[in-house]
Design a protein around this motif. Structure first.
Motif, PDB file in Angstrom:
ATOM      1  N   LYS A   1       0.794  -1.290  -0.001  1.00  0.00           N
ATOM      2  CA  LYS A   1       0.001  -0.050  -0.088  1.00  0.00           C
ATOM      3  C   LYS A   1       0.825   1.350   0.094  1.00  0.00           C
ATOM      4  CE  LYS A   1      -3.632  -1.836   2.713  1.00  0.00           C
ATOM      5  NZ  LYS A   1      -3.800  -2.066   4.134  1.00  0.00           N
ATOM      6  N   GLU A   2       0.345   2.188  -0.433  1.00  0.00           N
ATOM      7  CA  GLU A   2       1.040   3.630  -0.238  1.00  0.00           C
ATOM      8  C   GLU A   2       1.189   4.161   1.123  1.00  0.00           C
ATOM      9  OE1 GLU A   2      -0.408   5.438  -4.749  1.00  0.00           O
ATOM     10  OE2 GLU A   2      -0.649   6.576  -3.252  1.00  0.00           O
ATOM     11  N   LYS A   3       2.249   4.734   1.087  1.00  0.00           N
ATOM     12  CA  LYS A   3       2.674   5.458   2.496  1.00  0.00           C
ATOM     13  C   LYS A   3       1.480   6.448   3.044  1.00  0.00           C
ATOM     14  CE  LYS A   3       6.546   7.326   4.240  1.00  0.00           C
ATOM     15  NZ  LYS A   3       8.037   7.832   4.174  1.00  0.00           N
ATOM     16  N   LYS A   4       1.122   6.298   4.174  1.00  0.00           N
ATOM     17  CA  LYS A   4      -0.121   7.307   4.346  1.00  0.00           C
ATOM     18  C   LYS A   4       0.712   8.723   4.447  1.00  0.00           C
ATOM     19  CE  LYS A   4      -3.160   4.519   6.974  1.00  0.00           C
ATOM     20  NZ  LYS A   4      -2.843   3.850   8.320  1.00  0.00           N
ATOM     21  N   PRO A   5      -0.044   9.584   4.126  1.00  0.00           N
ATOM     22  CA  PRO A   5       0.496  11.153   3.890  1.00  0.00           C
ATOM     23  C   PRO A   5       0.723  11.487   5.553  1.00  0.00           C
ATOM     24  CG  PRO A   5      -1.899  11.064   3.116  1.00  0.00           C
ATOM     25  CD  PRO A   5      -1.518   9.665   3.432  1.00  0.00           C
ATOM     26  N   PHE A   6       1.181  12.798   5.861  1.00  0.00           N
ATOM     27  CA  PHE A   6       1.392  12.944   6.926  1.00  0.00           C
ATOM     28  C   PHE A   6       0.110  13.793   7.361  1.00  0.00           C
ATOM     29  CE2 PHE A   6       4.106  14.282  10.204  1.00  0.00           C
ATOM     30  CZ  PHE A   6       4.261  15.444  10.633  1.00  0.00           C
TER      31      PHE A   6
END
Lengths: 169, 134
Positions: free
Chosen positions: A119-124
């Motif tokens: 999965k893509e990294k969770k945004p800040f």
């Protein structure tokens, strides 16, 4: 003569003592400028906010000046300087160790999940961005001297003839 | 050889190494080719032998007799205002500056670096103006 010892091995009972929180060293007080010694932000000069319950130091760049966010730093990886800035206008009482805890993900350890595309990294998170902004606003506005701003922007660097053990910070 | 500084009775010397580092003293007698007897009652140097390797000769000479008593050495030293003259001399100022440099804090060092950069930039600009164009 052999020294006496018990016939059965007896476990020595060790008294477990509670860990004391680390002492704040070097006469460091809130608003002091520290130099970070390790990590991505090596050499950067940051503002010390407070010591957290875990003993780690809470620092912030401020983010706008040198890209250092609200961050926890162990004391051993900092060098305190004798310069202080005014952080009284900034409210960081809500930032504690719990603020930095990683979000737990509920992933089942199945074969499909293992081979599934990552999965893509969770945004800040926006909440954290807002907190950063509010904490920094109180600090940056109070820095009147442009030289101090430049000082916080510049990294600490050793040059020829500079020996850390003779330098005064 | 006209302006050479000689080891002589009454020569004021600056101590470079050892426990008396940074102090001025007066050569009262010479022990042998490597040591002198020095005294600095006004500057806190006890009467003692001092190897020449530890001291630098200054430009000042006092009218002191060989093995003169400490009290009288102090009188001559004070009447000539040696400390004041030393502090305003080139050598004295140089030492004061190097002490100041050594005690700079991180922020002061940063300000110094900024000032030096500004100075060198201005210098380069002017040099470019007067440089011979090839």
């Amino acid at each position: 003569m052999v020294k006496w010892y018990p016939t059965e091995d007896v476990q020595k009972v060790r008294v477990k003592r509670a860990n004391k929180p680390a002492r704040l060293r070097g006469g460091v007080s809130p608003g002091q400028i520290l130099i970070l010694l390790a990590g991505k932000h090596q050499g950067k000069r940051v503002a010390f906010l407070k010591q957290l319950e875990s003993g780690l130091l809470l620092v912030t760049g401020p983010y706008k000046l040198n890209g250092v966010p609200l961050k926890r730093v162990p004391q051993a990886y900092t060098v305190p300087t004798s310069t202080k800035i005014d952080i009284s206008g900034s409210d960081f009482s809500k930032v504690t160790d719990a603020y930095f805890a990683k979000e737990k993900e509920n992933t089942k350890k199945t074969e499909e999940a293992f081979f599934a595309p990552k999965k893509e990294k969770k945004p800040f998170s926006d909440a954290k961005k807002a907190m950063q902004k509010s904490v920094d606003a109180g600090i940056v506005n109070k820095v009147a001297d442009p030289v101090v701003k430049k000082y916080l922007k510049t990294k600490f660097r050793l040059r020829n003839g500079m020996f850390p053990h003779t330098l005064k910070f | 050889m006209a302006h050479a500084r000689f080891v002589e009775i009454g020569r004021v010397a600056y101590v470079n190494f050892g426990p008396e580092k940074g102090k001025l003293c007066v050569i009262i007698d010479v022990v042998d080719s490597k040591r002198a007897l020095v005294d600095g009652p006004s500057t806190g140097v006890a009467r003692q032998q001092m190897p020449f390797s530890r001291i630098s000769l200054t430009e000042f000479v006092l009218p002191v007799k060989r093995n003169q008593k400490s009290a009288n050495v102090a009188k001559v030293f004070d009447s000539h205002e040696i400390v004041k003259k030393w502090n305003s001399s080139n050598a004295g100022k140089h030492i004061e500056h190097s002490l100041r440099r050594a005690n700079l804090t991180d922020f002061e060092r940063f300000k110094l670096m900024v000032a030096q950069k500004k100075k060198s930039l201005a210098l380069k600009k002017e040099l470019k103006k007067i440089a011979v164009k090839h």
